[in-house]
Each structure stands twice: as C-alpha cells, then as structure tokens.
Design a protein around this motif. Sequence first.
Motif, PDB file in Angstrom:
ATOM      1  N   ASP A 239       0.845  -1.193   0.000  1.00  0.00           N
ATOM      2  CA  ASP A 239       0.000   0.000   0.000  1.00  0.00           C
ATOM      3  C   ASP A 239       0.884   1.247   0.000  1.00  0.00           C
ATOM      4  O   ASP A 239       1.882   1.305   0.721  1.00  0.00           O
ATOM      5  CB  ASP A 239      -0.910   0.010   1.229  1.00  0.00           C
ATOM      6  CG  ASP A 239      -1.980  -1.058   1.172  1.00  0.00           C
ATOM      7  OD1 ASP A 239      -2.553  -1.236   0.086  1.00  0.00           O
ATOM      8  OD2 ASP A 239      -2.247  -1.692   2.213  1.00  0.00           O
TER       9      ASP A 239
ATOM     10  N   LYS B 151       0.390   7.593   2.720  1.00  0.00           N
ATOM     11  CA  LYS B 151      -0.567   8.703   2.671  1.00  0.00           C
ATOM     12  C   LYS B 151      -1.800   8.388   1.823  1.00  0.00           C
ATOM     13  O   LYS B 151      -2.420   9.278   1.236  1.00  0.00           O
ATOM     14  CB  LYS B 151       0.105   9.977   2.166  1.00  0.00           C
ATOM     15  CG  LYS B 151       1.248  10.446   3.054  1.00  0.00           C
ATOM     16  CD  LYS B 151       1.869  11.730   2.539  1.00  0.00           C
ATOM     17  CE  LYS B 151       3.008  12.184   3.440  1.00  0.00           C
ATOM     18  NZ  LYS B 151       3.651  13.427   2.952  1.00  0.00           N
ATOM     19  N   ARG B 152      -2.119   7.120   1.712  1.00  0.00           N
ATOM     20  CA  ARG B 152      -3.334   6.673   1.033  1.00  0.00           C
ATOM     21  C   ARG B 152      -3.967   5.566   1.876  1.00  0.00           C
ATOM     22  O   ARG B 152      -3.294   4.874   2.632  1.00  0.00           O
ATOM     23  CB  ARG B 152      -3.033   6.110  -0.363  1.00  0.00           C
ATOM     24  CG  ARG B 152      -2.593   7.140  -1.388  1.00  0.00           C
ATOM     25  CD  ARG B 152      -3.734   8.055  -1.803  1.00  0.00           C
ATOM     26  NE  ARG B 152      -3.394   8.902  -2.933  1.00  0.00           N
ATOM     27  CZ  ARG B 152      -2.749  10.056  -2.846  1.00  0.00           C
ATOM     28  NH1 ARG B 152      -2.358  10.497  -1.651  1.00  0.00           N
ATOM     29  NH2 ARG B 152      -2.495  10.777  -3.910  1.00  0.00           N
ATOM     30  N   ALA B 153      -5.258   5.404   1.734  1.00  0.00           N
ATOM     31  CA  ALA B 153      -5.919   4.277   2.382  1.00  0.00           C
ATOM     32  C   ALA B 153      -5.415   2.980   1.758  1.00  0.00           C
ATOM     33  O   ALA B 153      -5.029   2.948   0.593  1.00  0.00           O
ATOM     34  CB  ALA B 153      -7.425   4.396   2.212  1.00  0.00           C
TER      35      ALA B 153
ATOM     36  N   GLN C 162      -8.717  -1.742   2.994  1.00  0.00           N
ATOM     37  CA  GLN C 162      -9.595  -0.776   3.658  1.00  0.00           C
ATOM     38  C   GLN C 162     -10.580  -0.153   2.675  1.00  0.00           C
ATOM     39  O   GLN C 162     -11.770   0.001   2.979  1.00  0.00           O
ATOM     40  CB  GLN C 162      -8.751   0.306   4.325  1.00  0.00           C
ATOM     41  CG  GLN C 162      -9.555   1.266   5.190  1.00  0.00           C
ATOM     42  CD  GLN C 162      -8.687   2.321   5.838  1.00  0.00           C
ATOM     43  OE1 GLN C 162      -7.647   2.696   5.310  1.00  0.00           O
ATOM     44  NE2 GLN C 162      -9.099   2.794   7.006  1.00  0.00           N
TER      45      GLN C 162
ATOM     46  N   TYR D 127      -8.976  10.841  -4.596  1.00  0.00           N
ATOM     47  CA  TYR D 127      -8.553  11.307  -3.272  1.00  0.00           C
ATOM     48  C   TYR D 127      -9.749  11.873  -2.522  1.00  0.00           C
ATOM     49  O   TYR D 127      -9.950  11.609  -1.346  1.00  0.00           O
ATOM     50  CB  TYR D 127      -7.467  12.365  -3.454  1.00  0.00           C
ATOM     51  CG  TYR D 127      -6.691  12.685  -2.199  1.00  0.00           C
ATOM     52  CD1 TYR D 127      -5.813  11.749  -1.642  1.00  0.00           C
ATOM     53  CD2 TYR D 127      -6.826  13.917  -1.582  1.00  0.00           C
ATOM     54  CE1 TYR D 127      -5.096  12.039  -0.494  1.00  0.00           C
ATOM     55  CE2 TYR D 127      -6.108  14.215  -0.429  1.00  0.00           C
ATOM     56  CZ  TYR D 127      -5.250  13.278   0.112  1.00  0.00           C
ATOM     57  OH  TYR D 127      -4.540  13.571   1.246  1.00  0.00           O
TER      58      TYR D 127
ATOM     59  N   THR E 199      -9.630   7.247  -1.965  1.00  0.00           N
ATOM     60  CA  THR E 199      -8.329   6.671  -1.615  1.00  0.00           C
ATOM     61  C   THR E 199      -7.604   7.502  -0.567  1.00  0.00           C
ATOM     62  O   THR E 199      -6.522   7.121  -0.133  1.00  0.00           O
ATOM     63  CB  THR E 199      -7.427   6.566  -2.866  1.00  0.00           C
ATOM     64  OG1 THR E 199      -7.195   7.896  -3.387  1.00  0.00           O
ATOM     65  CG2 THR E 199      -8.077   5.716  -3.941  1.00  0.00           C
ATOM     66  N   ARG E 200      -8.188   8.630  -0.156  1.00  0.00           N
ATOM     67  CA  ARG E 200      -7.559   9.471   0.871  1.00  0.00           C
ATOM     68  C   ARG E 200      -7.430   8.694   2.183  1.00  0.00           C
ATOM     69  O   ARG E 200      -8.364   8.013   2.605  1.00  0.00           O
ATOM     70  CB  ARG E 200      -8.377  10.740   1.099  1.00  0.00           C
ATOM     71  CG  ARG E 200      -7.772  11.650   2.177  1.00  0.00           C
ATOM     72  CD  ARG E 200      -8.825  12.631   2.685  1.00  0.00           C
ATOM     73  NE  ARG E 200      -8.984  13.777   1.815  1.00  0.00           N
ATOM     74  CZ  ARG E 200      -8.408  14.965   2.037  1.00  0.00           C
ATOM     75  NH1 ARG E 200      -7.627  15.125   3.088  1.00  0.00           N
ATOM     76  NH2 ARG E 200      -8.615  15.968   1.204  1.00  0.00           N
ATOM     77  N   GLU E 201      -6.277   8.810   2.822  1.00  0.00           N
ATOM     78  CA  GLU E 201      -6.048   8.150   4.101  1.00  0.00           C
ATOM     79  C   GLU E 201      -7.053   8.648   5.126  1.00  0.00           C
ATOM     80  O   GLU E 201      -7.326   9.849   5.215  1.00  0.00           O
ATOM     81  CB  GLU E 201      -4.619   8.451   4.564  1.00  0.00           C
ATOM     82  CG  GLU E 201      -4.188   7.687   5.793  1.00  0.00           C
ATOM     83  CD  GLU E 201      -2.740   7.992   6.158  1.00  0.00           C
ATOM     84  OE1 GLU E 201      -2.103   7.132   6.773  1.00  0.00           O
ATOM     85  OE2 GLU E 201      -2.265   9.098   5.818  1.00  0.00           O
TER      86      GLU E 201
ATOM     87  N   LYS F  13      -6.654   9.830  11.651  1.00  0.00           N
ATOM     88  CA  LYS F  13      -6.202   8.941  12.722  1.00  0.00           C
ATOM     89  C   LYS F  13      -6.944   9.209  14.031  1.00  0.00           C
ATOM     90  O   LYS F  13      -6.921   8.391  14.943  1.00  0.00           O
ATOM     91  CB  LYS F  13      -4.699   9.104  12.925  1.00  0.00           C
ATOM     92  CG  LYS F  13      -3.864   8.594  11.755  1.00  0.00           C
ATOM     93  CD  LYS F  13      -2.381   8.748  12.024  1.00  0.00           C
ATOM     94  CE  LYS F  13      -1.536   8.045  10.976  1.00  0.00           C
ATOM     95  NZ  LYS F  13      -1.800   8.476   9.610  1.00  0.00           N
TER      96      LYS F  13
END
Length: 294
Positions: free
Chosen positions: A67, A70-72, A76, A148, A186-188, A191
């Motif tokens: 993976d 900085k991306r999902a 996921q 994104y 696809t944006r992380e 958290k």
Amino acid sequence: SYGMKIEPVKASTGQGLVTRSHEMLQVLDETVLEAGSTATKQKAAYPGAVIKMWEAVDKVYEEGYEDPPKRAGLRQILENYLEQEPFIDRTWSEDKRPWVILAVEKEFNFRYDDSPGEGEAGQYPFVIDVIARDPNKKIVVVDHKFTYDFYSTDDVELKPQIVKYIGALRSLGFKVHYGMYNLLRTREAPKTKARPVEEWTKTIPVRASLTRVQRTMTEQILIANTVKSLDLLDEEERDLMAVRSAAGSDTCIRMCSFRDLCIEQLRGGNTQLLLTTYYKPKKKREQIEVSEEV
C-alpha cells in the motif's frame, strides 16, 4: 502520451493503488455476471464473488504489492465499499428491486468519417467498466473512479468521459439512458476519528442533454483529428506544434505522469534522455471490436 503513444516505465505508487483496486472490482463484477443475466442468478452469485475478490486481494499482496504512503490501504478501500456498495449489493441485501450487470470491461470502437489526411477513418476506441440495468429498467454506463476526494457537482458537469461513452454507444446503435460515476475514496482516513462509511463511496448520476452529448462528441473528434494531423508531421515539426491544453491546471501540475517531460521540453532540455530512461512505447490493446452481445 496521446500523440507520442508512450507511457511511464514505472507507475506512481498512487496509480498502482488505483490499478489494483480497479482489478479487484473487475473480479467482483465479472464473477457476478458469469452466473447469468438474471437478477436471481446474480444475487445468488454475489457472496461467492466477494470471496473470489478477497482471494485476488490476498494474491496481489503475496506477489509483493505494498500500500502506498498517505493513502488508504487496498483492503480498507474495498471493505468500506462493500459496506455500502451503491448500486449492486445494497439493493440486493435490502430486497429492493435489483440492479443487473449486463457487461464488464466491454470494448467498443466508434468510427467516424470526419478525419484529415489519408488512411483510415477516424475512430474512438473505448472500454466501459460496467454496463448495468437499474431497478427502473434503464440502461446505465458505470465508470469506477478511485479519487482522493469525491467529485463535486461542477466536476461532473465538466468531465467529458461518460458523456462521450453515451454519445458513442448511441451512435453505434446501443440504447443508453444515462451514466454514473462510482466513486471510491483513496484518501487516508483521519487517525483521530473513524470516517463514516458514506464518506468512503458514493455514486453520481450523469444525465447529459442531447446538446451536451453533441458538443462533447464534436470536441472529441476535433481533438482526435488534431492528434492525427500531428502524427503526419515529422518529429521536429510535431514538437513545435504540440499544445498542452491543460498547462497550468492543477491536474497537469500535480498529477500528470508526463509532467517532467513537459517541464524539460519547455526549458529546452534533453527530452530524449528522459524518453529513453523513464518512458516506453504504450502497449496496444488487442483489436477492439463492437460488442454486439450487449
């Protein structure tokens, strides 16, 4: 790339995630379609198709896929997609009138006569991710997009891809009522808090007017003719006449795989070194024919 028919030797990490995600949805959709063309058969095949998709995911990781930062992650993205798959599983699981998949990764070729120079008539080859029938019996062109962030309404109004698909298919004699972008983010994820499922995936319908379709197809033919005209020139003339229509745009500056080549060409640098080191001839698809069974 359009005129020179090249592609990067190595895809960006973000592009690798998009490619793998698209491949996994193709496994899912094709497995459902292979079960038959009725809603009953496809609904029954769906759980097995999900299992087959996860097996394919396991395989790409075993083969060394990682993976990107900085991306999902691939898992996921797909897990959240299956939680709220907008146009297939959701209607089946709620026992509503279902969608039916009619075609997956289907290739077409729209040929037209308005083409400069000698040789074959102009053509627009294209591949559609999914063609489906919605609960109201309307035929829908579906394009999977891994983004994104979700498209805005204005983005969809300006994007020509699905409008071109609709216009070309109608010109080939196929009935198409509207199109749809099937968006997967696809944006992380943050958290600090969980991202709601509805912020991972959504669909946006595209209902283009006759005028919009005509204008978009006219633009496509004009662009294709320009590229063909450039191909008829020698290499030096072609480079002098090449136009970067997207120059200065956010997409061109941040995301284009050919950005370094454009920069080097604009500053009069050694583009030949870049071409031989970082790019390769674009691999051609097999001959595209109209898919009459659709």
